[in-house]
Design a protein around this motif. Structure first.
Motif, PDB file in Angstrom:
ATOM      1  N   PRO A  40       0.847  -1.199   0.000  1.00  0.00           N
ATOM      2  CA  PRO A  40       0.000   0.000   0.000  1.00  0.00           C
ATOM      3  C   PRO A  40       0.879   1.246   0.000  1.00  0.00           C
ATOM      4  O   PRO A  40       1.982   1.239   0.558  1.00  0.00           O
ATOM      5  N   PRO A  41       0.410   2.334  -0.605  1.00  0.00           N
ATOM      6  CA  PRO A  41       1.227   3.555  -0.635  1.00  0.00           C
ATOM      7  C   PRO A  41       1.353   4.177   0.749  1.00  0.00           C
ATOM      8  O   PRO A  41       0.541   3.924   1.645  1.00  0.00           O
ATOM      9  N   SER A  42       2.371   4.999   0.911  1.00  0.00           N
ATOM     10  CA  SER A  42       2.612   5.695   2.183  1.00  0.00           C
ATOM     11  C   SER A  42       1.452   6.639   2.489  1.00  0.00           C
ATOM     12  O   SER A  42       1.105   7.502   1.681  1.00  0.00           O
ATOM     13  N   SER A  43       0.861   6.483   3.663  1.00  0.00           N
ATOM     14  CA  SER A  43      -0.281   7.344   4.006  1.00  0.00           C
ATOM     15  C   SER A  43       0.169   8.789   4.203  1.00  0.00           C
ATOM     16  O   SER A  43      -0.582   9.722   3.908  1.00  0.00           O
ATOM     17  N   LYS A  44       1.392   8.983   4.692  1.00  0.00           N
ATOM     18  CA  LYS A  44       1.877  10.346   4.899  1.00  0.00           C
ATOM     19  C   LYS A  44       1.941  11.097   3.575  1.00  0.00           C
ATOM     20  O   LYS A  44       1.492  12.246   3.465  1.00  0.00           O
ATOM     21  N   GLU A  45       2.462  10.433   2.543  1.00  0.00           N
ATOM     22  CA  GLU A  45       2.571  11.062   1.224  1.00  0.00           C
ATOM     23  C   GLU A  45       1.190  11.302   0.618  1.00  0.00           C
ATOM     24  O   GLU A  45       0.910  12.367   0.061  1.00  0.00           O
ATOM     25  N   VAL A  46       0.316  10.300   0.731  1.00  0.00           N
ATOM     26  CA  VAL A  46      -1.026  10.406   0.153  1.00  0.00           C
ATOM     27  C   VAL A  46      -1.821  11.512   0.842  1.00  0.00           C
ATOM     28  O   VAL A  46      -2.451  12.352   0.188  1.00  0.00           O
ATOM     29  N   MET A  47      -1.793  11.534   2.180  1.00  0.00           N
ATOM     30  CA  MET A  47      -2.543  12.545   2.928  1.00  0.00           C
ATOM     31  C   MET A  47      -2.026  13.951   2.636  1.00  0.00           C
ATOM     32  O   MET A  47      -2.804  14.890   2.449  1.00  0.00           O
ATOM     33  N   SER A  48      -0.719  14.094   2.598  1.00  0.00           N
ATOM     34  CA  SER A  48      -0.121  15.403   2.356  1.00  0.00           C
ATOM     35  C   SER A  48      -0.497  15.932   0.980  1.00  0.00           C
ATOM     36  O   SER A  48      -0.870  17.100   0.823  1.00  0.00           O
ATOM     37  N   ARG A  49      -0.417  15.057  -0.035  1.00  0.00           N
ATOM     38  CA  ARG A  49      -0.736  15.503  -1.400  1.00  0.00           C
ATOM     39  C   ARG A  49      -2.225  15.804  -1.543  1.00  0.00           C
ATOM     40  O   ARG A  49      -2.609  16.763  -2.214  1.00  0.00           O
ATOM     41  N   ALA A  95      -7.662  -5.006   3.261  1.00  0.00           N
ATOM     42  CA  ALA A  95      -7.674  -3.537   3.265  1.00  0.00           C
ATOM     43  C   ALA A  95      -6.410  -2.991   2.606  1.00  0.00           C
ATOM     44  O   ALA A  95      -6.462  -2.062   1.788  1.00  0.00           O
ATOM     45  N   GLY A  96      -5.268  -3.598   2.936  1.00  0.00           N
ATOM     46  CA  GLY A  96      -4.006  -3.176   2.317  1.00  0.00           C
ATOM     47  C   GLY A  96      -3.978  -3.459   0.824  1.00  0.00           C
ATOM     48  O   GLY A  96      -3.429  -2.669   0.033  1.00  0.00           O
ATOM     49  N   GLN A  97      -4.586  -4.553   0.413  1.00  0.00           N
ATOM     50  CA  GLN A  97      -4.606  -4.898  -1.015  1.00  0.00           C
ATOM     51  C   GLN A  97      -5.472  -3.920  -1.809  1.00  0.00           C
ATOM     52  O   GLN A  97      -5.158  -3.601  -2.961  1.00  0.00           O
ATOM     53  N   ILE A  98      -6.551  -3.437  -1.215  1.00  0.00           N
ATOM     54  CA  ILE A  98      -7.355  -2.411  -1.899  1.00  0.00           C
ATOM     55  C   ILE A  98      -6.522  -1.154  -2.110  1.00  0.00           C
ATOM     56  O   ILE A  98      -6.497  -0.572  -3.203  1.00  0.00           O
ATOM     57  N   LEU A  99      -5.834  -0.723  -1.078  1.00  0.00           N
ATOM     58  CA  LEU A  99      -4.998   0.480  -1.196  1.00  0.00           C
ATOM     59  C   LEU A  99      -3.912   0.286  -2.243  1.00  0.00           C
ATOM     60  O   LEU A  99      -3.594   1.211  -3.013  1.00  0.00           O
ATOM     61  N   SER A 141      -8.664   6.602   4.646  1.00  0.00           N
ATOM     62  CA  SER A 141      -8.609   5.212   5.105  1.00  0.00           C
ATOM     63  C   SER A 141      -7.184   4.666   5.059  1.00  0.00           C
ATOM     64  O   SER A 141      -6.836   3.753   5.812  1.00  0.00           O
ATOM     65  N   ALA A 142      -6.339   5.244   4.186  1.00  0.00           N
ATOM     66  CA  ALA A 142      -4.933   4.824   4.146  1.00  0.00           C
ATOM     67  C   ALA A 142      -4.250   5.129   5.481  1.00  0.00           C
ATOM     68  O   ALA A 142      -3.430   4.347   5.971  1.00  0.00           O
ATOM     69  N   ALA A 143      -4.610   6.280   6.067  1.00  0.00           N
ATOM     70  CA  ALA A 143      -4.040   6.626   7.371  1.00  0.00           C
ATOM     71  C   ALA A 143      -4.521   5.643   8.441  1.00  0.00           C
ATOM     72  O   ALA A 143      -3.753   5.235   9.319  1.00  0.00           O
ATOM     73  N   ALA A 144      -5.777   5.240   8.364  1.00  0.00           N
ATOM     74  CA  ALA A 144      -6.304   4.261   9.325  1.00  0.00           C
ATOM     75  C   ALA A 144      -5.570   2.931   9.196  1.00  0.00           C
ATOM     76  O   ALA A 144      -5.265   2.270  10.191  1.00  0.00           O
ATOM     77  N   PHE A 145      -5.254   2.546   7.963  1.00  0.00           N
ATOM     78  CA  PHE A 145      -4.562   1.280   7.733  1.00  0.00           C
ATOM     79  C   PHE A 145      -3.148   1.325   8.324  1.00  0.00           C
ATOM     80  O   PHE A 145      -2.735   0.408   9.034  1.00  0.00           O
ATOM     81  N   HIS A 146      -2.418   2.390   8.031  1.00  0.00           N
ATOM     82  CA  HIS A 146      -1.018   2.453   8.467  1.00  0.00           C
ATOM     83  C   HIS A 146      -0.881   2.716   9.966  1.00  0.00           C
ATOM     84  O   HIS A 146       0.095   2.283  10.584  1.00  0.00           O
TER      85      HIS A 146
END
Length: 738
Positions: free
Chosen positions: A191-200, A621-625, A645-650
């Protein structure tokens, strides 16, 4: 029956077509057209193949303004009807009843034209492959657009002359569409980094944000609760930063400006579909259930975070509207109210917004009472008109009124703060509030004498799920038991009327029948029905603390995995396998007016794992991301709910376990702390000592958690390892807000 079309009255002498046997309000609106409509199904497909005719597919919904316009202009036109009947097999689809059909052909229209929307008009080969598509067509040629009659004749000529070429092009388009809609992971991608995804995502939302009026576009302007939910989460994860403060300001300002605007119905409550202008003033007047459900939850969270009673009042406003106008006696919720209605009982033509707008004269007539104790002789109408921006010649910009239906009319909008209006008229603040409330009540009674807009009494599983979440979250956050009780009634309705205990499957829809009986459809639920209901059941457990809702949620999650999971590319398909009439099995890849089902599925899986210990769901959940990683990393702004939801996963969902008797004052104090504190990425577990109950059977560690000193006790657990016990709400709040 009346067609519901704008400016239309059906002819009783006109023969009906096959749609008369359908249950969908939209299809029934077209049952008296001179077009020989078929519903989507094998009878129509066989006719097209047998007679070697093209299919004309028209998709819309019963409260769609431009669907009504096209019906009146074209589908009620005898000559156009004859062209259609002689040369095409005509199929009418309710997009809300069959989102699977709608999404396949909307993807085609969006890929081959400048946009999409409804009514959607698509021409198909006899084997259901699209080759030409568009949205609304006027009946005759105009300066800027080719007319529907001309389009029909040109397509017919092409079919006669170049049939082989059309079939080949259709196959090429379909292949390209298949490649374009193929969402999935390749192998075991991370799954992609939630920090990067959330920030962007935050950066992209911030760039499109309207600093003055809120929202994330100029016009048209949609509520988009998914953006607001993302911003709340972003703030909670970055509380001490400038970016966090900006995220919260963007969300709260947008919610306030929407509530002040004309997109909010100040007289009869609830929110209209969207604003046609930048300042939330002139709405498209239809009201949709899914907006009410999501906005109730968003305003409840705004109150939870800010403590500002203004937001709590708007929650009450929305839920009053839904309880009064969109509720069936059986417990379910209706889909929508139309934008169009007859201006008077004597009118023969419907107009958009007629039920909602006011002339200055009407307001003076209905609010004539003088106000005592102020220097000038002013009436209630003077104060009301000033506060809500009413003008003598109307307050609607002609550019936002293409059909001159709103000329001389006013859409109420809060023009001034309460303080400014009170100062202008020398009133005390409480005196003004009382006056405005009385004015709204009087205008509501006056509006009740007008012909009501069409009500779509179809009850959809997915939208009922969103509305249950709205009631449940609002009930918990605002401490209103009546809201939680309403959510329970609706969930019980779904379990009784829209769920098969034999197959374990959901139904898509049901309808208000004769004598207010509930009539079921034969259409099985889609992915969105499962994810929104599962989400609703988790929300309902947190509000009601009844574990039977958890049990049903987990049962539905297993069924969802069985019906929709893609074991090769990961994530969930929108539809079940096995329907030969569907050319594509798609995965939605955008959070829009409703969240993308896969976005909600990520959080549902994490919640389900937290309540059961079933770790396979965390992996899913990780596979969906991972399947959506490219889009999440490049343009997360189109998937803000999945970014959240990526942040919730990580970060892993936190289990907030409260040991105690829910009827006890000490337990209620800890629960109130949980409900009144906004922190994302958490679940609530009530450990009531029932070792044979659902939660204790699935979560062995609960048996080791005990009350401290005989008091209700809270634990914050992560990966089933728990903090030291706390017994006061202050200590629990410190755990929740590290």
């Amino acid at each position: 029956m009346a067609t519901g079309g704008k400016g239309s009255q059906s002819s009783t002498a006109r023969p009906t077509n096959r749609l008369i046997y359908e249950k969908s309000p939209y299809l029934l609106q077209h049952a008296h057209n001179p077009v020989d409509w078929y519903p989507w199904g094998q009878e129509a497909f066989d006719k097209a193949k047998r007679e070697d005719k093209l299919i004309f597919l028209s998709v819309g919904y019963s409260t769609c303004h431009w669907c009504h316009v096209m019906e009146q202009e074209s589908f009620q036109n005898e000559e156009i009807g004859q062209i259609l009947n002689d040369n095409f097999v005509c199929i009418k689809v309710d997009r809300e009843e069959r989102p699977d059909v709608d999404k396949v052909y909307m993807a085609f229209v969006q890929a081959t034209s400048s946009g999409g929307g409804w009514p959607m008009s698509v021409w198909l080969t006899p084997d259901l492959k699209p080759f030409v598509g568009g949205t609304y067509f006027p009946p005759e040629d105009g300066i800027y657009q080719v007319g529907f009659r001309t389009v029909l004749l040109r397509i017919l000529e092409q079919w006669k002359r170049n049939k082989t070429s059309l079939m080949e092009n259709s196959q090429k388009i379909l292949s390209a569409l298949l490649a374009r809609t193929d969402v999935g992971a390749r192998g075991e991608e991370a799954p992609p980094s939630s920090k990067e995804v959330m920030s962007r995502c935050f950066q992209q939302l911030s760039e499109s944000y309207d600093e003055e009026y809120g929202g994330f576009s100029e016009s048209p302007k949609f509520p988009t609760p998914v953006n607001l939910n993302f911003l709340f989460s972003y703030w909670a994860l970055h509380r001490s930063t400038t970016e966090g403060a900006r995220a919260l300001q963007m969300a709260l300002h947008t919610l306030k400006m929407m509530a002040y605007g004309g997109v909010h119905d100040h007289i009869a409550q609830g929110f209209h579909r969207y604003s046609t202008d930048q300042r939330w003033h002139v709405p498209h007047f239809e009201k949709m259930l899914y907006d009410q459900g999501q906005l109730a939850a968003a305003y409840a969270k705004a109150f939870q975070i800010s403590g500002d009673e203004f937001f709590a009042d708007i929650v009450g406003d929305i839920l009053l509207y839904v309880s009064r106008d969109l509720s069936d006696g059986s417990g379910g919720f209706y889909s929508a109210e139309d934008a169009d209605s007859y201006p008077t009982v004597q009118s023969t033509e419907k107009q958009e917004g007629a039920f909602c707008v006011w002339t200055a004269e009407e307001i003076r007539w209905n609010l004539p009472d003088p106000i005592e104790g102020i220097p000038e002789e002013k009436t209630m109408a003077d104060v009301f008109m000033h506060h809500y921006g009413v003008k003598e010649d109307g307050n609607v910009n002609p550019m936002k009124d293409p059909h001159n239906e709103l000329k001389g009319k006013n859409v109420l909008i809060v023009q001034y703060s309460l303080e400014l209006t009170a100062a202008r008229f020398g009133l005390q603040l409480e005196q003004l509030k009382t006056l405005l409330a009385k004015g709204k009540e009087m205008l509501s009674k006056a509006r009740g004498l007008r012909p009501r807009p069409h009500l779509d009494t179809k009850m959809l599983a997915s939208w009922n799920g969103l509305m249950i979440s709205g009631f449940a979250q609002s009930g918990a956050i605002l401490g209103k038991q009546e809201y939680t009780d309403r959510a329970v009634r609706a969930a019980s309705f779904l379990r009784h009327h829209m769920f098969s205990t034999v197959s374990g499957k959901l139904l898509r829809s049901c309808y208000r029948g004769q004598g207010n009986a509930v009539e079921k459809s034969s259409i099985h639920g889609f992915l969105e029905d499962y994810v929104f209901i599962i989400q609703a059941l988790f929300d309902l457990y947190e509000a009601s603390l009844n574990p039977s809702w958890l049990e049903w949620a987990v049962q539905l999650q297993h069924k969802q995995d069985e019906l929709f999971w893609d074991p090769k590319g990961f994530a969930y398909f929108s539809t079940e396998a096995g329907d030969p009439s569907l050319l594509l099995r798609m995965k939605d890849d955008q959070d829009g007016a409703e969240p993308c089902p896969n976005s909600i599925a990520v959080t549902n899986l994490l919640r389900a794992a937290s309540y059961t210990g079933h770790k396979e769901w965390v992996k899913k959940a990780g596979q969906i991301l991972a399947a959506f990683s490219e889009r999440l990393l490049k343009i997360p702004v189109v998937l803000p709910e999945m970014a959240r939801s990526a942040a919730a996963f990580h970060q892993t969902l936190k289990q907030v376990v409260i040991c105690g008797d829910p009827a006890g004052e000490d337990t209620r104090e800890l629960l109130h702390c949980y409900y009144s504190t906004y922190t994302p990425n958490r679940v609530l577990i009530l450990a009531d000592g029932d070792t044979k109950g659902f939660l204790y059977r699935h979560l062995g560690f609960l048996s080791s958690l005990e009350k401290k000193d005989g008091k209700a006790t809270a634990y914050l657990c992560e990966n089933f390892a728990c903090s030291l016990p706390v017994t006061s709400s202050q200590e629990l709040r410190r755990l929740l807000l590290p």
